[in-house]
Write a protein that holds these residues in place. Structure first.
Motif, short mmCIF file in Angstrom:
data_model
loop_
_atom_site.label_atom_id
_atom_site.label_comp_id
_atom_site.label_asym_id
_atom_site.label_seq_id
_atom_site.Cartn_x
_atom_site.Cartn_y
_atom_site.Cartn_z
N LEU A 8 -30.68 57.36 31.44
CA LEU A 8 -29.75 56.24 31.34
C LEU A 8 -28.98 56.10 32.64
CD1 LEU A 8 -28.28 56.84 27.76
CD2 LEU A 8 -30.10 55.27 28.41
N GLU A 9 -28.62 54.88 32.97
CA GLU A 9 -27.81 54.65 34.15
C GLU A 9 -26.43 55.28 33.96
OE1 GLU A 9 -28.81 53.45 36.90
OE2 GLU A 9 -30.81 52.84 36.23
N ALA A 10 -25.84 55.72 35.05
CA ALA A 10 -24.57 56.43 34.97
C ALA A 10 -23.47 55.55 34.39
CB ALA A 10 -24.16 56.92 36.36
N GLY A 11 -23.47 54.25 34.67
CA GLY A 11 -22.43 53.35 34.17
C GLY A 11 -22.84 52.53 32.98
N ALA A 12 -23.83 53.04 32.21
CA ALA A 12 -24.35 52.22 31.11
C ALA A 12 -23.30 51.95 30.05
CB ALA A 12 -25.55 52.93 30.48
N PHE A 13 -22.37 52.92 29.84
CA PHE A 13 -21.38 52.75 28.79
C PHE A 13 -19.98 52.49 29.35
CE2 PHE A 13 -24.74 55.34 26.94
CZ PHE A 13 -25.04 54.61 25.81
N ALA A 14 -19.87 52.28 30.66
CA ALA A 14 -18.57 51.97 31.25
C ALA A 14 -18.32 50.47 31.19
CB ALA A 14 -18.51 52.48 32.70
N ILE A 15 -18.09 49.97 30.01
CA ILE A 15 -17.91 48.53 29.77
C ILE A 15 -16.43 48.25 29.58
CG2 ILE A 15 -18.52 46.59 28.29
CD1 ILE A 15 -21.07 48.14 27.58
N PRO A 40 -15.61 44.49 17.93
CA PRO A 40 -16.82 45.29 18.18
C PRO A 40 -17.88 44.48 18.90
CG PRO A 40 -16.05 45.55 15.93
CD PRO A 40 -15.26 44.41 16.52
N GLN A 41 -18.47 45.09 19.91
CA GLN A 41 -19.51 44.42 20.68
C GLN A 41 -20.73 45.32 20.79
OE1 GLN A 41 -18.17 42.84 24.40
NE2 GLN A 41 -16.13 42.34 23.62
N MET A 42 -21.88 44.77 20.64
CA MET A 42 -23.14 45.51 20.74
C MET A 42 -23.74 45.27 22.12
SD MET A 42 -23.37 46.99 17.83
CE MET A 42 -25.08 47.56 17.91
N HIS A 43 -24.08 46.37 22.80
CA HIS A 43 -24.67 46.29 24.12
C HIS A 43 -26.01 47.01 24.09
CE1 HIS A 43 -20.96 44.74 25.96
NE2 HIS A 43 -20.34 45.60 25.14
N ARG A 44 -27.02 46.37 24.47
CA ARG A 44 -28.37 46.95 24.49
C ARG A 44 -28.60 47.62 25.84
NH1 ARG A 44 -34.15 43.77 23.54
NH2 ARG A 44 -35.47 45.65 23.62
N VAL A 45 -28.89 48.92 25.78
CA VAL A 45 -29.15 49.71 26.99
C VAL A 45 -30.61 50.15 26.96
CG1 VAL A 45 -28.53 51.73 28.33
CG2 VAL A 45 -26.77 50.48 27.07
N VAL A 46 -31.36 49.81 27.96
CA VAL A 46 -32.77 50.16 28.05
C VAL A 46 -32.91 51.35 29.00
CG1 VAL A 46 -35.09 49.39 28.64
CG2 VAL A 46 -33.44 47.79 27.63
N PRO A 47 -33.32 52.53 28.52
CA PRO A 47 -33.45 53.70 29.40
C PRO A 47 -34.71 53.61 30.26
CG PRO A 47 -34.15 54.28 27.20
CD PRO A 47 -33.64 52.86 27.11
N ARG A 48 -34.71 54.38 31.31
CA ARG A 48 -35.89 54.51 32.15
C ARG A 48 -36.68 55.69 31.62
NH1 ARG A 48 -33.51 54.87 36.45
NH2 ARG A 48 -33.57 57.12 36.92
N THR A 49 -37.89 55.46 31.15
CA THR A 49 -38.69 56.47 30.46
C THR A 49 -39.84 56.95 31.34
OG1 THR A 49 -38.16 55.50 28.31
CG2 THR A 49 -40.04 56.97 28.40
N THR A 50 -40.00 58.26 31.40
CA THR A 50 -41.13 58.89 32.09
C THR A 50 -41.92 59.70 31.07
OG1 THR A 50 -39.79 59.07 34.11
CG2 THR A 50 -41.83 60.35 34.01
#
Length: 369
Positions: A8-15, A40-50
């Motif tokens: 996950l990006e380092a700032g993915a949840f820094a909203i 309440p707000q929903m934020h979709r975070v797409v991880p980088r998968t290897t």
């Protein structure tokens, strides 16, 4: 049969929260703005998968170490422990040179030993414990091994741990599916807990694991046990039980001879081997006196034996041995508790206690003359 790394990006949840404001009125006049809690707000975070296609069978466990954030390890039923370093390339295929432990031919007659569990020591992170598909838990020192490609000779552990009865029963063909399923270090890193399929969980002391000396049974001991018919022939190991009973009889006979020597002033008229001086015999008798804690534990163990509470008796005699490990009689009493209880493997523990008691008696006899 894959291992997947999700980043996950380092700032993915820094909203930054958004506030809603509204005007409030009192008596028909506006008194200003009021801030409400954020909705309440929903934020979709797409991880980088290897995806790593390194194993040819099921992956049973993945382990990480807080001291090495760029590395992780996987254990597979193909008998391999893979080491991954996200800073390095060429780690995604079966032929990648990231095989840290190879147990694909480590079993009897070169058979496969599956890897069922994996744990990194929290205090000494170079120590790695592997729950295997046989009776053993293997401990490896990562400082002594290096990564390579699949194949080659099996990796040698610095420790190979097992309850004493399981290898004997498996070799005799009496158990087919008993194997370790999970391993876990305690917070100090000196104890290792292993659970077994169709058996119990056991605690192993790995205090000396960092010394790096493989623990194995000497060939002479193996040959002696084979000649003596040490392998069990029944669920409760009657051959080992008979051997333990014979050892108990020999020990009682030796103790009887020692008592006769003391009563005869340190000399047995029928043999010249008991010619020790009275002072030596008195010193030997003083050495068998129990400390207060050992005496209390011994009394509790004898009471438990009389009441047929054999597990409690074994526990009490273990405490007595910890307080006075030089007294042979404590070992024989605990051996009696093992034999009376009669669980699978108890006869092996009883035989070990009897052998220890006989060694102590022999040592006292050599010191006494």
């Amino acid at each position: 049969y894959t291992v997947q790394l999700h980043e996950l990006e380092a700032g993915a949840f820094a909203i930054k929260p958004k506030y809603r404001s509204s005007s409030s009125s009192r008596g028909g006049s506006s008194s200003g703005m009021r801030r409400h809690p954020p909705a309440p707000q929903m934020h979709r975070v797409v991880p980088r998968t290897t995806v790593f296609h390194c194993h040819k069978s099921r992956v049973k466990e993945v382990a990480v170490s807080s001291n090495e954030p760029s590395m992780f390890w996987s254990a597979g039923e193909d008998g391999m422990i893979r080491q991954y370093d996200i800073r390095l390339p060429d780690q995604k295929a079966y032929g990648s040179p990231n095989v840290l432990v190879n147990l694909s031919t480590a079993g009897m007659r070169g058979s496969l030993v599956e890897c069922k569990g994996l744990e990194i020591n929290p205090v000494q992170p170079y120590l790695m414990a592997v729950a295997c598909g046989d009776a053993y838990v293997r401990l490896f020192d990562r400082r002594q091994i290096s990564t390579g490609r699949p194949g080659g000779t099996p990796t040698k552990p610095i420790m190979q741990l097992s309850p004493p009865h399981l290898p004997l029963l498996l070799k005799a063909g009496m158990l087919r599916r008993t194997h370790s399923t999970h391993v876990n270090f305690n917070h100090k890193g000196d104890k290792l807990v292993a659970s077994y399929h169709a058996d119990h969980a056991y605690i192993f002391d790995v205090t000396g694991a960092a010394l790096g000396q493989p623990v194995s049974l000497h060939s002479s001991q193996k040959q002696r046990k084979k000649q003596n018919g040490y392998l069990p022939q029944g669920r409760h190991s009657p051959v080992a039980a008979a051997t333990a009973a014979a050892a108990l009889g020999a020990l009682h006979s030796a103790n009887s001879n020692n008592r006769n020597n003391i009563s005869n002033g340190g000399y047995d008229s029928g043999s010249d081997c008991y010619g020790a001086a009275a002072e030596a015999q008195q010193a030997k008798a003083l050495s068998l006196q129990l400390p207060e804690a050992a005496e209390a534990a011994k009394v509790a163990g004898n009471n438990a034996l009389f009441e047929q509470h054999y597990s409690a008796a074994a526990t009490s005699f273990t405490a007595a041995i910890a307080a006075a490990p030089w007294v042979p009689g404590l070992y024989t009493q605990r051996a009696l508790a093992w034999l009376k209880r009669g669980w699978a493997g108890d006869a092996t523990w009883a035989l070990r206690d009897c052998e220890m008691a006989l060694q102590l008696v022999a040592q006292m006899g050599s010191r006494g003359g």
